[in-house]
Design a protein around this motif. Sequence first.
Motif, mmCIF file in Angstrom:
data_model
loop_
_atom_site.group_PDB
_atom_site.id
_atom_site.type_symbol
_atom_site.label_atom_id
_atom_site.label_comp_id
_atom_site.label_asym_id
_atom_site.label_seq_id
_atom_site.Cartn_x
_atom_site.Cartn_y
_atom_site.Cartn_z
ATOM 1 N N SER A 148 0.820 -1.210 0.000
ATOM 2 C CA SER A 148 0.000 0.000 0.000
ATOM 3 C C SER A 148 0.858 1.267 0.000
ATOM 4 O O SER A 148 0.381 2.335 -0.377
ATOM 5 N N ILE A 183 1.248 3.356 -3.477
ATOM 6 C CA ILE A 183 0.013 3.853 -4.085
ATOM 7 C C ILE A 183 0.257 4.930 -5.140
ATOM 8 O O ILE A 183 -0.523 5.078 -6.075
ATOM 9 N N PHE A 223 1.031 0.605 -9.540
ATOM 10 C CA PHE A 223 0.509 0.203 -8.232
ATOM 11 C C PHE A 223 -0.538 -0.892 -8.380
ATOM 12 O O PHE A 223 -1.438 -0.819 -9.208
#
Length: 182
Positions: free
Chosen positions: A156, A159, A164
């Motif tokens: 994460s 991002i 991504f």
Amino acid sequence: TGDLVESAFGGVGFASKGPWTINVRAVTMTLDDTDSGLDVEWDRTTLQASVAYRFAVTGKHAWGVLGGVRSVDHEWKINTGVPPTIRPEEDFTDFIVGLTHAVPINDRWSWTNRIVVGFGDSEEATYFTTAINWQPLDHWVFNANFSYTDVEFGDSDDINDADFYLYDMEEPAFGIGFLYTW
């Protein structure tokens, strides 16, 4: 929600001799969502091969270890209504290790369990399956099973990267199965 299982299919095969068992598994699932104003289709294909070794029998309980490899492929088809259709793909491969357990309940019924962890491309992967098996005829086995899968692939923190991709999934599932042995 608009997420619908369009199709799902899986197959498992094995060969055993003495304490050794070779397992192969292939599973495919397609989800389709048209309720969001987009036409989105997601395909997941999983292939797994493993070797298990029964290392102990305590009373009626058989215990084993396994090792192998699991490969997962994700394919997306996103149609926004404006060309071009977007088709991103991601895949990951993990080495897997785990424990197996089996216990006969009587001549026709048994209970089997398997817990597996994966490491490699995924951040974490845990798989658990338990099944009650019934063998009404010499070569046919039917089962009711429950499985739980918890997988995280991607980060994460990425991002803002152009490529991504984060797959963070917990999936409980109930199933029925059948097996022909000879």
